[in-house]
Motif scaffolding. Structure first.
Motif, PDB file in Angstrom:
ATOM      1  N   GLU A  31       0.597  -1.131  -0.056  1.00 14.55           N
ATOM      2  CA  GLU A  31      -0.136   0.107  -0.002  1.00 14.55           C
ATOM      3  C   GLU A  31       0.875   1.308  -0.074  1.00 14.55           C
ATOM      4  OE1 GLU A  31      -3.171   0.204  -0.330  1.00 14.55           O
ATOM      5  OE2 GLU A  31      -2.942  -2.069  -0.619  1.00 14.55           O
ATOM      6  N   THR A  32       2.082   1.193   0.810  1.00 15.96           N
ATOM      7  CA  THR A  32       2.761   2.401   0.838  1.00 15.96           C
ATOM      8  C   THR A  32       3.518   2.886  -0.680  1.00 15.96           C
ATOM      9  OG1 THR A  32       3.226   2.094   3.024  1.00 15.96           O
ATOM     10  CG2 THR A  32       4.679   3.408   1.829  1.00 15.96           C
ATOM     11  N   HIS A  35       1.112   4.187  -2.659  1.00 17.59           N
ATOM     12  CA  HIS A  35       0.816   5.634  -2.500  1.00 17.59           C
ATOM     13  C   HIS A  35       1.870   6.326  -3.184  1.00 17.59           C
ATOM     14  CE1 HIS A  35       0.325   9.503  -0.329  1.00 17.59           C
ATOM     15  NE2 HIS A  35       1.442   9.471  -0.024  1.00 17.59           N
ATOM     16  N   ASP A  99       5.635   2.098   6.797  1.00  8.27           N
ATOM     17  CA  ASP A  99       4.377   2.641   6.801  1.00  8.27           C
ATOM     18  C   ASP A  99       4.318   4.052   7.207  1.00  8.27           C
ATOM     19  OD1 ASP A  99       5.602   2.683   9.524  1.00  8.27           O
ATOM     20  OD2 ASP A  99       3.990   1.932  10.791  1.00  8.27           O
ATOM     21  N   LEU A 101       3.754   7.762   5.186  1.00  5.16           N
ATOM     22  CA  LEU A 101       3.034   8.194   3.805  1.00  5.16           C
ATOM     23  C   LEU A 101       3.366   9.761   3.586  1.00  5.16           C
ATOM     24  CD1 LEU A 101      -0.769   6.855   4.141  1.00  5.16           C
ATOM     25  CD2 LEU A 101       1.390   5.676   3.187  1.00  5.16           C
ATOM     26  N   ASP A 138      -4.718   3.244   9.742  1.00  4.64           N
ATOM     27  CA  ASP A 138      -4.666   2.546   8.204  1.00  4.64           C
ATOM     28  C   ASP A 138      -4.474   3.504   7.375  1.00  4.64           C
ATOM     29  OD1 ASP A 138      -7.103   3.526   7.566  1.00  4.64           O
ATOM     30  OD2 ASP A 138      -8.411   1.940   8.398  1.00  4.64           O
ATOM     31  N   HIS A 139      -4.308   2.809   6.200  1.00  2.00           N
ATOM     32  CA  HIS A 139      -3.993   3.999   5.058  1.00  2.00           C
ATOM     33  C   HIS A 139      -4.904   4.624   4.636  1.00  2.00           C
ATOM     34  CE1 HIS A 139      -0.336   1.245   4.297  1.00  2.00           C
ATOM     35  NE2 HIS A 139       0.145   2.103   3.287  1.00  2.00           N
ATOM     36  N   LEU A 217       1.891   5.957  10.079  1.00  2.00           N
ATOM     37  CA  LEU A 217       0.826   4.924  10.414  1.00  2.00           C
ATOM     38  C   LEU A 217       0.880   4.434  11.741  1.00  2.00           C
ATOM     39  CD1 LEU A 217      -0.132   3.436   7.037  1.00  2.00           C
ATOM     40  CD2 LEU A 217      -0.935   5.560   7.855  1.00  2.00           C
TER      41      LEU A 217
END
Length: 302
Positions: A31-32, A35, A99, A101, A138-139, A217
């Motif tokens: 997920e990172t 992003h 984690d 962002l 969370d994201h 995060l």
């Protein structure tokens, strides 16, 4: 150390490189990376330092930047050192947690700080929210916080150390000194950012740049039990104090604060913190300090 892919040659003689050391959190890392791919200002290269091939799922086809994967011995310091060993001595390297962002503009702001201030050897950003202080984010929550952030033109200010979740360094300064992270701080390397910062400070200024914004995060998956961390809360400040990379007053204040917090909250701990385990680790650390055998590496026996 084994490289899964060679580090590519980059056209920019002073590239901006992002490095992420990660272990056992492939979904978080995925997920990172997604992003990072959405940012309007992207790094010239992303380097992943993993302890096992399973730490990264290999899904890189859609990424708009080069990505290299390096395998290294498990442990934050060893994995970050593998990145330093693989890179040259020019440009800026940004260590990000898996984690963290970055906000849009983070990479551009980082480039600007190091271009405008040649005596800066490390810059750390403004953390808009830090999930490590609570149950974690969370994201989706992290992205909402980034969307609500205001741009800032505040000037960088000098600080004692960088924050390891987002810590940019001038590679030339590291190349001159051969500086590496201290692998005597095992596993998660607690306070490795303070130790590295204070040793690098001999080469120039360390600053906090408000324009380098992001959200940490504080994801709880893959984190260690309370007992080893509680022990590290005693052992690591003592070790750095003896190395003279952490001021005694700062180290003692940190140890006291952590011990009192764990003691006060142990009867009714937060669901996301093993307070009783941390308190037990604190007590084991204090015992070993009195016995003259305290060392960060003793957490491997706990």
């Amino acid at each position: 150390m084994m490289m899964a892919r060679p580090v590519p040659d980059l056209a920019d003689p002073a590239p901006l490189i992002v490095a992420i050391a990660t272990t056992g959190r492939a979904p978080v890392l995925r997920e990172t990376l997604r992003h990072l791919a959405t940012l309007p200002d992207r790094p010239d290269l992303v380097v992943l330092s993993v302890a096992d091939p399973a730490d990264h799922d290999g899904d890189t086809a859609a990424l708009p930047f080069p990505l290299t994967v390096i395998e290294a011995p498990r442990g934050l310091c060893a994995q970050r050192n593998a990145v330093l060993d693989a890179l040259g001595g020019s440009g800026v390297l940004v260590f990000l947690d898996d984690d963290f962002l970055p906000a849009p503009g983070f990479m551009a702001a980082t480039r600007a700080v190091f271009a405008a201030e040649p005596d800066v050897v490390m810059a750390t950003g403004r953390v808009l929210a830090d999930g490590i202080l609570g149950p974690g984010l969370d994201h989706a929550e992290g992205l909402q916080l980034l969307a609500a952030a205001d741009d800032t033109a505040a000037a960088p200010e000098e600080v004692y150390n960088g924050y390891g979740c987002n810590m940019a360094i001038r590679l030339g300064a590291v190349a001159r000194t051969g500086l590496r992270f201290d692998t005597a701080l095992p596993r998660y390397g607690w306070l490795e950012d303070v130790d590295f910062s204070r040793r690098l400070a001999a080469e120039g200024r360390i600053v906090k740049a408000p324009a380098m914004q992001g959200v940490h995060l504080g994801t709880k998956t893959g984190r260690s039990r309370g007992v080893p961390l509680g022990y590290s809360q005693i052992a690591n400040p003592v070790y750095l104090m003896r190395k003279r990379t952490m001021a005694p007053r700062r180290a003692l204040r940190m140890m006291l604060r952590n011990c009192l917090a764990n003691l006060a909250r142990a009867p009714r701990p937060e669901p996301w913190v093993d307070r009783r385990g941390r308190l037990k680790g604190n007590l084991l650390g204090l015992r070993d300090l009195l016995l003259g055998r305290i060392a960060p590496g003793r957490i491997d026996r706990l």
